[in-house]
Design a protein around this motif. Sequence first.
Motif, mmCIF file in Angstrom:
data_model
loop_
_atom_site.group_PDB
_atom_site.id
_atom_site.type_symbol
_atom_site.label_atom_id
_atom_site.label_comp_id
_atom_site.label_asym_id
_atom_site.label_seq_id
_atom_site.Cartn_x
_atom_site.Cartn_y
_atom_site.Cartn_z
ATOM 1 N N LYS A 29 -28.842 -27.541 54.047
ATOM 2 C CA LYS A 29 -27.944 -28.166 52.964
ATOM 3 C C LYS A 29 -28.625 -28.695 52.230
ATOM 4 C CE LYS A 29 -24.736 -31.851 53.264
ATOM 5 N NZ LYS A 29 -24.342 -33.514 53.975
ATOM 6 N N VAL A 30 -28.330 -28.303 50.807
ATOM 7 C CA VAL A 30 -29.233 -28.471 49.690
ATOM 8 C C VAL A 30 -28.394 -29.368 48.784
ATOM 9 C CG1 VAL A 30 -30.884 -27.530 47.831
ATOM 10 C CG2 VAL A 30 -30.453 -26.369 50.237
ATOM 11 N N ASN A 31 -29.088 -30.613 48.555
ATOM 12 C CA ASN A 31 -28.477 -31.203 47.046
ATOM 13 C C ASN A 31 -29.244 -30.851 45.848
ATOM 14 O OD1 ASN A 31 -26.550 -32.400 48.892
ATOM 15 N ND2 ASN A 31 -27.914 -34.332 49.382
ATOM 16 N N LEU A 32 -28.456 -30.663 44.902
ATOM 17 C CA LEU A 32 -29.094 -30.112 43.629
ATOM 18 C C LEU A 32 -28.533 -31.274 42.377
ATOM 19 C CD1 LEU A 32 -28.525 -26.539 43.627
ATOM 20 C CD2 LEU A 32 -30.553 -27.625 44.430
ATOM 21 N N LYS A 33 -29.514 -31.602 41.583
ATOM 22 C CA LYS A 33 -29.195 -32.375 40.622
ATOM 23 C C LYS A 33 -28.378 -31.829 39.381
ATOM 24 C CE LYS A 33 -33.001 -35.820 40.835
ATOM 25 N NZ LYS A 33 -33.876 -36.374 39.962
ATOM 26 N N SER A 34 -28.693 -30.458 39.360
ATOM 27 C CA SER A 34 -28.082 -29.759 38.145
ATOM 28 C C SER A 34 -26.532 -29.295 38.245
ATOM 29 C CB SER A 34 -28.695 -28.332 38.220
ATOM 30 O OG SER A 34 -30.155 -28.239 37.782
ATOM 31 N N PRO A 35 -25.696 -29.360 37.448
ATOM 32 C CA PRO A 35 -24.329 -28.948 37.257
ATOM 33 C C PRO A 35 -24.221 -27.434 37.495
ATOM 34 C CG PRO A 35 -25.105 -29.152 35.245
ATOM 35 C CD PRO A 35 -26.269 -29.504 35.915
ATOM 36 N N PRO A 36 -23.129 -27.115 38.189
ATOM 37 C CA PRO A 36 -22.879 -25.638 38.395
ATOM 38 C C PRO A 36 -22.488 -24.788 37.084
ATOM 39 C CG PRO A 36 -21.000 -26.776 39.307
ATOM 40 C CD PRO A 36 -21.978 -27.751 38.953
ATOM 41 N N VAL A 37 -23.175 -25.139 36.093
ATOM 42 C CA VAL A 37 -22.703 -24.441 34.861
ATOM 43 C C VAL A 37 -23.975 -23.504 34.337
ATOM 44 C CG1 VAL A 37 -22.230 -24.942 32.451
ATOM 45 C CG2 VAL A 37 -21.621 -26.480 34.188
ATOM 46 N N ASP A 38 -23.655 -22.134 33.947
ATOM 47 C CA ASP A 38 -24.503 -21.239 33.362
ATOM 48 C C ASP A 38 -25.624 -21.155 34.330
ATOM 49 O OD1 ASP A 38 -23.090 -21.469 31.027
ATOM 50 O OD2 ASP A 38 -24.311 -22.772 30.050
ATOM 51 N N GLY A 39 -25.286 -21.151 35.687
ATOM 52 C CA GLY A 39 -26.623 -20.779 36.600
ATOM 53 C C GLY A 39 -27.525 -21.643 36.798
ATOM 54 N N LYS A 40 -27.302 -23.013 36.213
ATOM 55 C CA LYS A 40 -28.335 -23.847 36.330
ATOM 56 C C LYS A 40 -28.504 -24.431 37.643
ATOM 57 C CE LYS A 40 -27.800 -25.855 31.535
ATOM 58 N NZ LYS A 40 -27.195 -27.063 30.875
ATOM 59 N N ALA A 41 -27.693 -24.654 38.513
ATOM 60 C CA ALA A 41 -27.629 -24.862 39.993
ATOM 61 C C ALA A 41 -28.583 -23.908 40.798
ATOM 62 C CB ALA A 41 -26.398 -25.302 40.636
ATOM 63 N N ASN A 42 -28.121 -22.548 40.638
ATOM 64 C CA ASN A 42 -28.761 -21.551 41.127
ATOM 65 C C ASN A 42 -30.327 -21.474 40.850
ATOM 66 O OD1 ASN A 42 -26.437 -20.660 42.469
ATOM 67 N ND2 ASN A 42 -25.843 -19.097 40.739
ATOM 68 N N LYS A 43 -30.655 -21.551 39.704
ATOM 69 C CA LYS A 43 -32.076 -21.759 39.140
ATOM 70 C C LYS A 43 -32.527 -22.972 39.984
ATOM 71 C CE LYS A 43 -31.631 -19.586 34.766
ATOM 72 N NZ LYS A 43 -31.247 -19.747 33.236
ATOM 73 N N GLU A 44 -32.136 -24.047 40.076
ATOM 74 C CA GLU A 44 -32.857 -25.008 40.514
ATOM 75 C C GLU A 44 -32.909 -24.836 42.283
ATOM 76 O OE1 GLU A 44 -32.070 -29.789 41.534
ATOM 77 O OE2 GLU A 44 -30.593 -29.005 40.049
ATOM 78 N N LEU A 45 -31.907 -24.260 42.589
ATOM 79 C CA LEU A 45 -31.804 -23.761 44.194
ATOM 80 C C LEU A 45 -33.057 -22.754 44.487
ATOM 81 C CD1 LEU A 45 -30.482 -23.865 47.074
ATOM 82 C CD2 LEU A 45 -29.164 -21.885 46.065
ATOM 83 N N ILE A 46 -33.166 -21.958 43.547
ATOM 84 C CA ILE A 46 -34.217 -20.992 43.943
ATOM 85 C C ILE A 46 -35.714 -21.621 43.966
ATOM 86 C CG2 ILE A 46 -35.496 -18.917 42.902
ATOM 87 C CD1 ILE A 46 -32.522 -17.721 42.380
ATOM 88 N N GLY A 47 -35.919 -22.509 42.669
ATOM 89 C CA GLY A 47 -37.103 -23.102 42.633
ATOM 90 C C GLY A 47 -37.301 -24.096 43.679
ATOM 91 N N LEU A 48 -36.293 -24.719 44.304
ATOM 92 C CA LEU A 48 -36.631 -25.596 45.301
ATOM 93 C C LEU A 48 -36.935 -24.961 46.630
ATOM 94 C CD1 LEU A 48 -36.204 -28.732 45.193
ATOM 95 C CD2 LEU A 48 -33.798 -28.486 46.218
ATOM 96 N N LEU A 49 -36.066 -23.882 47.092
ATOM 97 C CA LEU A 49 -36.604 -22.947 48.156
ATOM 98 C C LEU A 49 -37.823 -22.326 48.073
ATOM 99 C CD1 LEU A 49 -32.810 -21.476 48.640
ATOM 100 C CD2 LEU A 49 -34.126 -23.374 49.981
#
Length: 74
Positions: A25-45
């Motif tokens: 379960k991952v909490n991200l600061k980024s909004p789900p716009v233009d792939g920002k949340a996905n980029k943050e997720l990849i960096g965090l993992l």
Amino acid sequence: MKKSVKVKPNAKTQSIAEMADGTLKVNLKSPPVDGKANKELIGLLAKKFNVTKSQVQIKSGLTSKTKLIEIIDD
């Protein structure tokens, strides 16, 4: 290694927690716009599993809150 991940974008803090069934379960600061949340997720993992960002791939669920992640460890 494949992991199921539940993502919560726009959270106040970043965090990763492993649930009883092995899902992350991952909490991200980024909004789900233009792939920002996905980029943050990849960096965090990548940081958590001590691999490079290119070794973390989203296999399914690019636009979903539930994703299947593959981590390629050499």
